[in-house]
Design an enzyme around this catalytic site. Sequence first.
Site, PDB file in Angstrom:
ATOM      1  CG  PHE A 230      -1.758  -1.200   1.417  1.00 54.06           C
ATOM      2  CD1 PHE A 230      -2.923  -1.399   0.697  1.00 54.06           C
ATOM      3  CD2 PHE A 230      -1.357  -2.184   2.314  1.00 54.06           C
ATOM      4  CE1 PHE A 230      -3.688  -2.551   0.878  1.00 54.06           C
ATOM      5  CE2 PHE A 230      -2.103  -3.342   2.499  1.00 54.06           C
ATOM      6  CZ  PHE A 230      -3.270  -3.531   1.780  1.00 54.06           C
ATOM      7  CG  ASP A 252      -1.069   1.726  -4.115  1.00 54.75           C
ATOM      8  OD1 ASP A 252      -0.896   2.326  -3.040  1.00 54.75           O
ATOM      9  OD2 ASP A 252      -2.161   1.744  -4.735  1.00 54.75           O
ATOM     10  CB  SER A 253      -4.597  -1.953  -6.045  1.00 52.51           C
ATOM     11  OG  SER A 253      -5.144  -0.888  -5.317  1.00 52.51           O
ATOM     12  CB  ALA A 279       0.310  -1.453 -10.746  1.00 54.78           C
ATOM     13  CG  ASP A 299      -0.047   3.160   5.758  1.00 49.30           C
ATOM     14  OD1 ASP A 299      -0.975   3.168   6.590  1.00 49.30           O
ATOM     15  OD2 ASP A 299       0.402   4.200   5.237  1.00 49.30           O
ATOM     16  CB  CYS A 339      -5.387   5.385   8.830  1.00 51.91           C
ATOM     17  SG  CYS A 339      -6.007   4.813   7.244  1.00 51.91           S
TER      18      CYS A 339
HETATM   19  N1  SAH Z   1       1.656   4.145   2.845  1.00 53.04           N
HETATM   20  C1  SAH Z   1       1.238   5.291   2.061  1.00 53.04           C
HETATM   21  C2  SAH Z   1      -0.231   5.633   2.229  1.00 53.04           C
HETATM   22  C3  SAH Z   1      -1.177   4.492   1.899  1.00 53.04           C
HETATM   23  S1  SAH Z   1      -2.776   4.986   1.427  1.00 53.04           S
HETATM   24  C4  SAH Z   1       2.130   6.474   2.407  1.00 53.04           C
HETATM   25  O1  SAH Z   1       3.012   6.370   3.252  1.00 53.04           O
HETATM   26  O2  SAH Z   1       1.948   7.528   1.799  1.00 53.04           O
HETATM   27  C5  SAH Z   1      -3.489   3.496   0.948  1.00 53.04           C
HETATM   28  C6  SAH Z   1      -3.109   2.983  -0.431  1.00 53.04           C
HETATM   29  O3  SAH Z   1      -3.633   1.672  -0.577  1.00 53.04           O
HETATM   30  C7  SAH Z   1      -3.651   3.779  -1.609  1.00 53.04           C
HETATM   31  O4  SAH Z   1      -2.580   4.268  -2.375  1.00 53.04           O
HETATM   32  C8  SAH Z   1      -4.494   2.764  -2.406  1.00 53.04           C
HETATM   33  O5  SAH Z   1      -4.334   2.920  -3.811  1.00 53.04           O
HETATM   34  C9  SAH Z   1      -3.931   1.456  -1.951  1.00 53.04           C
HETATM   35  N2  SAH Z   1      -4.844   0.292  -2.036  1.00 53.04           N
HETATM   36  C10 SAH Z   1      -6.165   0.248  -1.766  1.00 53.04           C
HETATM   37  N3  SAH Z   1      -6.634  -1.005  -1.886  1.00 53.04           N
HETATM   38  C11 SAH Z   1      -5.586  -1.800  -2.245  1.00 53.04           C
HETATM   39  C12 SAH Z   1      -5.425  -3.197  -2.511  1.00 53.04           C
HETATM   40  N4  SAH Z   1      -6.450  -4.028  -2.419  1.00 53.04           N
HETATM   41  N5  SAH Z   1      -4.187  -3.642  -2.825  1.00 53.04           N
HETATM   42  C13 SAH Z   1      -3.145  -2.794  -2.901  1.00 53.04           C
HETATM   43  N6  SAH Z   1      -3.243  -1.473  -2.668  1.00 53.04           N
HETATM   44  C14 SAH Z   1      -4.438  -0.974  -2.341  1.00 53.04           C
END
Ligand code: SAH
Length: 395
Positions: A230, A252-253, A279, A299, A339
């Site tokens: 994430f 990240d997705s 991705a 996260d 969060c």
């Molecule tokens: N760790 C980051 C903030 C994360 S925000 C930082 O330090 O800035 C959460 C992220 O999770 C987003 O970018 C979103 O695109 C991603 N996300 C949401 N669902 C997801 C999934 N199923 N698999 C991977 N990423 C995902």
Amino acid sequence: MSQFSQVILKPGKDQSLLRFHPWVFSGAIKQIDGSVIEGDVVEVFDCHKNFLGIGHYQIGSIAVRILSFQRVVPDIQFWIGKLSKALALRQALGFVNNPQTNAYRLVHGEGDGLPGLIIDFYAGTAVVQMHSVGMYLSRDLIYEALQAVMGNNLEAIYEKSEGTLPYKANVNPENGYIKGKSATHVALENGLKFNVDWEKGQKTGFFVDQRDNRAMVEHYAKGRNVLNMFCYTGGFSFYAMRGGANMVHSVDSSERAIELTKANVELNYPGDSRHEAFAEDAFRYMERSKNRYDLIILDPPAFAKHQNVLANALQGYRRLNAKAFEQIAPGGILFTFSCSQVVTKENFRTTVFSAAAKAGRQVRVINQLTQPADHPINIYHPEGEYLKGLVLFVE
Ligand code: SAH
């Protein structure tokens, strides 16, 4: 007669306001004297007509968000006073004119006595996000006060409230510059560079709330194989690289997030082959990956935005953490976060611990993490403590 409509509470419903909690729930209201429309400033009284506070009225479960427990008028002096106090805290914390870090939260809603208002500051640009109709309708005064308080430190103001205001309020905010245009989108955090896309990015463009936790990842990263799950704009990844990680994989997705991550890694470590970005969905990646990581960061986005989906959210955290516990190499370190405001610290711990037990791993808590000092928690509004993190040592 006051210029404001008056909200009268039911008997006994004044208790939370007397303890300075800044919300009035709609069920606590006995009557409203005067004609009130959404976003208006209202005065709140107990059933004996004793004054309790002034705030912004809104249709919904939180009917009034308190701006002051004193009988004041929210004029320009009021806003200058509030923003000066917010700035004074950031000054005391060393954020103002800091050559290493020029990205910080200037206003954190209830934590700064301003429910419904978020202002993040990035290298001269203030990105302002309103979460209540009242704040949105007060925006001209807020911008005037912001300029008065920040002076020459402020080059541009960008308003970003599309999507954060109740749709039915029909105020139709449009994102855009209110003042100036930013000379740069590159900000600094602990000496590392990153691009902030406040125009298209999530929230205000960057998650400043993970600053201290990223620094801790740097501290533990030496020689480790890191998975930043994430990753969004890759914050944890470039810290891990500076900390001497052996390899860093960011996942990240969102394709866009991966582009941003790659660009940010390039800004700091051009051509560094230790970093790769994917991705892909988190679960799918962890299922297929053959890598043995010994530092994993989880996260995820808020799984629960409302109390009624709490059980599902906890289930999501359990599954996700269980996957990480199955994967992580012996001697590994797991940074795991939530969060979601509705997930309490206790709930989160119990969920993560049960995931560890399910995976059959021996786990010790080595650090307990939260939000940084520029995201203060109003002690009368404990709900403001939203970011929870655990650092775990996994045998
Ligand atoms: N760790 C980051 C903030 C994360 S925000 C930082 O330090 O800035 C959460 C992220 O999770 C987003 O970018 C979103 O695109 C991603 N996300 C949401 N669902 C997801 C999934 N199923 N698999 C991977 N990423 C995902």
